[in-house]
Structures are given as structure tokens and as C-alpha cells.
Design a protein around this motif. Structure first.
Motif, mmCIF file in Angstrom:
data_model
loop_
_atom_site.group_PDB
_atom_site.id
_atom_site.type_symbol
_atom_site.label_atom_id
_atom_site.label_comp_id
_atom_site.label_asym_id
_atom_site.label_seq_id
_atom_site.Cartn_x
_atom_site.Cartn_y
_atom_site.Cartn_z
ATOM 1 N N ARG A 195 -1.789 2.162 12.735
ATOM 2 C CA ARG A 195 -3.244 1.978 12.655
ATOM 3 C C ARG A 195 -3.928 3.223 12.086
ATOM 4 N NH1 ARG A 195 -6.221 1.979 18.504
ATOM 5 N NH2 ARG A 195 -5.069 3.652 19.485
ATOM 6 N N TYR A 196 -3.392 4.414 12.414
ATOM 7 C CA TYR A 196 -4.014 5.639 11.894
ATOM 8 C C TYR A 196 -3.812 5.752 10.372
ATOM 9 C CZ TYR A 196 -4.332 6.829 16.805
ATOM 10 O OH TYR A 196 -4.623 6.791 18.143
ATOM 11 N N PHE A 197 -2.600 5.453 9.931
ATOM 12 C CA PHE A 197 -2.316 5.539 8.488
ATOM 13 C C PHE A 197 -3.063 4.450 7.714
ATOM 14 C CE2 PHE A 197 1.310 8.052 10.046
ATOM 15 C CZ PHE A 197 1.170 9.161 9.225
ATOM 16 N N ALA A 198 -3.190 3.277 8.329
ATOM 17 C CA ALA A 198 -3.921 2.192 7.657
ATOM 18 C C ALA A 198 -5.402 2.543 7.535
ATOM 19 C CB ALA A 198 -3.744 0.892 8.443
ATOM 20 N N ILE A 199 -5.948 3.137 8.585
ATOM 21 C CA ILE A 199 -7.369 3.543 8.539
ATOM 22 C C ILE A 199 -7.553 4.670 7.508
ATOM 23 C CG2 ILE A 199 -9.220 4.677 9.868
ATOM 24 C CD1 ILE A 199 -8.166 3.041 12.328
ATOM 25 N N ALA A 200 -6.606 5.602 7.473
ATOM 26 C CA ALA A 200 -6.682 6.699 6.493
ATOM 27 C C ALA A 200 -6.621 6.152 5.066
ATOM 28 C CB ALA A 200 -5.539 7.688 6.725
ATOM 29 N N ALA A 201 -5.732 5.176 4.840
ATOM 30 C CA ALA A 201 -5.604 4.571 3.510
ATOM 31 C C ALA A 201 -6.903 3.856 3.135
ATOM 32 C CB ALA A 201 -4.436 3.581 3.486
ATOM 33 N N PHE A 202 -7.471 3.136 4.101
ATOM 34 C CA PHE A 202 -8.730 2.419 3.853
ATOM 35 C C PHE A 202 -9.849 3.410 3.529
ATOM 36 C CE2 PHE A 202 -12.760 0.679 5.547
ATOM 37 C CZ PHE A 202 -12.898 -0.375 4.669
ATOM 38 N N ALA A 229 -7.145 -4.982 0.779
ATOM 39 C CA ALA A 229 -5.824 -5.034 1.424
ATOM 40 C C ALA A 229 -5.727 -3.986 2.528
ATOM 41 C CB ALA A 229 -4.726 -4.816 0.385
ATOM 42 N N ALA A 230 -6.221 -2.776 2.239
ATOM 43 C CA ALA A 230 -6.164 -1.702 3.241
ATOM 44 C C ALA A 230 -7.077 -2.029 4.421
ATOM 45 C CB ALA A 230 -6.577 -0.372 2.606
ATOM 46 N N GLY A 231 -8.219 -2.635 4.138
ATOM 47 C CA GLY A 231 -9.139 -3.023 5.208
ATOM 48 C C GLY A 231 -8.505 -4.048 6.124
ATOM 49 N N LEU A 232 -7.835 -5.018 5.526
ATOM 50 C CA LEU A 232 -7.171 -6.065 6.308
ATOM 51 C C LEU A 232 -6.035 -5.489 7.142
ATOM 52 C CD1 LEU A 232 -6.988 -9.080 6.935
ATOM 53 C CD2 LEU A 232 -5.590 -9.377 4.879
ATOM 54 N N LEU A 233 -5.256 -4.598 6.524
ATOM 55 C CA LEU A 233 -4.147 -3.965 7.253
ATOM 56 C C LEU A 233 -4.673 -3.155 8.435
ATOM 57 C CD1 LEU A 233 -1.096 -3.348 7.447
ATOM 58 C CD2 LEU A 233 -1.474 -1.393 5.944
ATOM 59 N N GLY A 255 3.829 7.466 5.684
ATOM 60 C CA GLY A 255 3.399 6.922 6.980
ATOM 61 C C GLY A 255 3.370 5.405 6.966
ATOM 62 N N LEU A 256 2.830 4.842 5.893
ATOM 63 C CA LEU A 256 2.760 3.377 5.775
ATOM 64 C C LEU A 256 4.157 2.777 5.637
ATOM 65 C CD1 LEU A 256 -0.285 3.019 3.334
ATOM 66 C CD2 LEU A 256 -0.233 2.350 5.737
ATOM 67 N N LEU A 267 0.827 -1.216 0.000
ATOM 68 C CA LEU A 267 0.000 0.000 0.000
ATOM 69 C C LEU A 267 0.858 1.263 0.000
ATOM 70 C CD1 LEU A 267 -2.761 -1.287 2.395
ATOM 71 C CD2 LEU A 267 -3.113 -0.597 0.031
ATOM 72 N N ALA A 268 1.982 1.201 0.713
ATOM 73 C CA ALA A 268 2.893 2.356 0.707
ATOM 74 C C ALA A 268 3.369 2.620 -0.721
ATOM 75 C CB ALA A 268 4.089 2.083 1.614
ATOM 76 N N GLY A 269 3.746 1.577 -1.425
ATOM 77 C CA GLY A 269 4.208 1.720 -2.816
ATOM 78 C C GLY A 269 3.130 2.307 -3.707
ATOM 79 N N VAL A 270 1.913 1.818 -3.550
ATOM 80 C CA VAL A 270 0.797 2.306 -4.375
ATOM 81 C C VAL A 270 0.536 3.788 -4.102
ATOM 82 C CG1 VAL A 270 -1.699 2.110 -4.757
ATOM 83 C CG2 VAL A 270 -0.301 0.043 -4.661
ATOM 84 N N PHE A 271 0.477 4.149 -2.834
ATOM 85 C CA PHE A 271 0.195 5.548 -2.480
ATOM 86 C C PHE A 271 1.321 6.471 -2.937
ATOM 87 C CE2 PHE A 271 -3.370 4.019 -0.145
ATOM 88 C CZ PHE A 271 -4.218 5.105 -0.009
ATOM 89 N N LEU A 272 2.555 6.015 -2.765
ATOM 90 C CA LEU A 272 3.685 6.866 -3.170
ATOM 91 C C LEU A 272 3.712 7.033 -4.694
ATOM 92 C CD1 LEU A 272 6.488 5.615 -0.740
ATOM 93 C CD2 LEU A 272 5.310 7.819 -0.682
#
Lengths: 143, 193
Positions: free
Chosen positions: A69-76, A121-125, A61-62, A10-15
Motif C-alpha cells: 500500500r505504501y509503494f502503491a500510494i507513492a507511485a500514485f 492504474a496506480a490509483g486503483l492499485l 517495491g511494487l 506499474l513495476a515494469g513502467v517504473f523500472l
């Protein structure tokens, strides 16, 4: 291990998403947003200016893993909004540019499948991160 | 980036073929060139043609600051789109490209349903011109022009319609979808600055 893989994916995708938008004029991304015909001009311009830096922050952040948990929730949350808009637009039969990674990708079932997978994936993370955080809090309080 | 550079070279090399064509609006040598790949049966193309492109024409093309080039890109999913493109290219041979393309977009919802393209053309052309148009639309040279535009679009690459290839400062930027004039105008202004 799974958490690490999801986090890096997810970090790679967002970046990459942030990079592909920030390397060109924000107006190019604004035109992609505008083609969805959902927002007024001021909102299109605001989103075009703020979304790429936000993607960059979430990506970093990821990648670092701090306050995960905050960054994962934000990504989701962000992916949920994207996926809903893509699904709505595709359902309306709009033949538009996705705008997900710059310009040039038509909105298609492939786009929906990819974004749906990323959303899962973001939901699971987020779930794994929140559970880990709860366990850590619980073990600290019982000591 | 490679794709952008390649599309610029392709479009630039193909442009002289259209030098005397009604499919090119505005003067040559402008700082910004907008090439529109559209399908007459696509609703987004109609929206772009009747909204954003009309305003672009009035504000920038008429004043010689932007050149507008029309390319045919009929999609296989639209059964009457290729015939419409053939009629438009044939109309160019008798100096009626704009008249015919405006009429085709205006009546899109009608002929998309019944396939009666000629009924639309009869509204804007004299019977003699319509007869010429029908003959010309069967000319292999006209079909070759449509095919050349499609080939150009495929190489650009154009993935959907409408797509605009905007060339300025030695770079070509693809922009897809029926975007509003307000946002598009801001982008054109940055290219002209």
C-alpha cells in the motif's frame, strides 16, 4: 488477479523509467527537466539526481509486493505530479521533450493519454491495497 | 542506442556539404559538435538561438572547443517557416546566414503574424542583397538543401524543434527543447573533460 496485473505493470513502467534515465548522464535528464522551465537550476539538478533512484525503489517495491500500500500510494503520488506537470506544459503549448523514459519523446496527447492511464492504474492499485490492508487489520482485531 | 549511432553516421556524412557554409560555426575536428535543428517560426527555437546558443558561441565556439552546425527543420504547422528557411539558406550563398537568421528570430513575433518576411530582411540587407536573396530563395538547389536537412532530421530522428544532436566521443545524444545555458554548459564541460 487485477491487483497482481496492476502491480506488475506499474513495476515494469517504473523500472524501465529508472533504467532509461540511469543509463545516461544525469545531466541529460536534467536538460529534459530544465526544458519545462518550471524549476531553478539547483532544483533541476536535485530532481535529476534523486528522481531516477526513487523510481527504481518504487519499481522494486511494487515488484516484490512488500508493504504494497505504501509503494502503491507513492507511485500514485509521483504519477499525479508528473501528469499535472505534463498537462500544465501541454496546455501552455510547450513543444518539449517529455523526458519520461529518457530523451526523444515529444510531449503529445499520446503522452498525456499514457500517463493518465498509468495514473488511473496506480490509483486503483492504491485503493485495492489500502482496502485489503484495512480488511486484514479488521479481521485481526476481531479475532 | 541504434538510433543514436545511425544519426551520428548520417550527420557526419552530410557535414562536408556544409564545409564552406555560414551554417557551420567553429573549426572542424573539435571534440564536441552541436547540430541544431530549428524552425524559424518556433518560439522555443528563438529562445534557444538568442540565449543558450549565443552564450555557447561566445564561450566555446569562438575558442575552437565546440563546432556549431545549423540545420533547417521547418514544421508543417508553421505556415511561414519553410519560406524563412529558404531565405536563410539563400542568405548563406551570399555570406549573410548569421545576419539573416538573427533577424528572422528577432522579428519572429512580427512576421509570424503577418507573413511579411521581406520587411524583416529589408532591415538588415542592402537592397541589392535583398534582390539577390529573393532570386536565390527560388533556386531548386536552395530548396534541396532545406529538404536535405529535413530528411536528415527525420532519420535522426528529430521529433520536435529545437533539437540538438550533440556528438562527442563517438556518440550522438539528442537534446530537445529550449534548455538554459547553465545546465547545458555543465553537460558540455563533461564532454570536454
Amino acid at each position: 488477479m487485477l491487483k497482481l496485473v496492476l502491480r506488475l505493470l506499474l513495476a515494469g513502467v517504473f523500472l524501465f523509467a529508472a533504467y532509461s534515465k540511469l543509463k545516461q548522464s544525469y545531466l541529460v535528464f536534467a536538460m529534459s527537466i530544465d526544458s519545462y522551465q518550471l524549476l531553478p537550476e539547483w532544483a533541476v539538478l536535485t530532481v535529476a539526481r534523486t528522481l531516477p533512484p526513487l523510481e527504481l525503489i518504487i519499481g522494486v517495491g511494487l515488484l516484490i509486493g512488500w508493504k504494497l500500500r505504501y509503494f502503491a500510494i507513492a507511485a500514485f503520488a509521483m504519477l499525479l505530479v508528473f501528469f499535472s506537470i505534463l498537462l500544465f506544459s501541454y496546455g501552455k503549448g510547450m513543444t518539449i521533450d517529455c523526458g519520461c523514459f529518457g530523451v526523444g519523446e515529444a510531449l503529445s496527447p499520446m503522452t498525456l493519454a499514457r500517463d493518465g492511464t498509468l495514473l488511473a492504474a496506480a490509483g486503483l492499485l492504491a485503493k485495492l491495497s489500502v482496502s485489503a490492508s484495512d480488511r486484514s487489520t479488521h479481521s485481526t482485531s476481531t479475532q | 542506442m541504434t538510433i543514436h549511432r545511425r544519426s551520428f553516421l548520417l550527420s557526419a556524412s552530410a557535414l562536408p556539404l556544409l564545409a564552406q557554409s555560414g551554417r557551420v560555426e567553429g573549426v572542424f575536428g573539435t571534440r564536441v559538435r552541436v547540430e541544431v535543428f530549428s524552425d524559424f517560426q518556433c518560439p522555443g527555437c528563438k529562445q534557444l538561438h538568442e540565449g543558450t546558443l549565443r552564450e555557447l558561441r561566445n564561450e566555446y565556439v569562438a575558442s575552437g572547443r565546440v563546432q556549431l552546425v545549423h540545420r533547417e527543420f521547418p514544421l508543417p504547422m508553421h505556415p511561414f517557416a519553410r519560406q524563412a528557411a529558404l531565405y536563410a539558406c539563400a542568405a548563406d550563398k551570399i555570406g549573410q546566414y548569421k545576419t539573416v537568421s538573427d533577424a528572422l528570430f528577432r522579428d519572429q513575433q512580427i512576421w509570424s503574424q503577418n507573413g511579411q518576411l521581406e520587411a524583416t530582411l529589408a532591415k538588415v540587407l542592402k537592397p541589392a542583397d535583398l534582390a539577390k536573396l529573393k532570386t536565390l530563395s527560388q533556386d531548386p538547389k536552395v530548396a534541396a538543401e532545406v529538404n536535405a536537412d529535413i530528411a536528415l532530421g527525420m532519420k535522426a530522428p528529430v521529433n520536435q524543434t529545437p533539437t540538438m544532436l550533440i556528438t562527442a566521443k563517438g556518440k550522438t545524444q539528442p537534446i530537445a527543447g529550449a534548455i538554459s545555458y547553465a545546465i547545458f554548459r555543465r553537460y558540455i564541460e563533461t564532454l570536454l573533460a
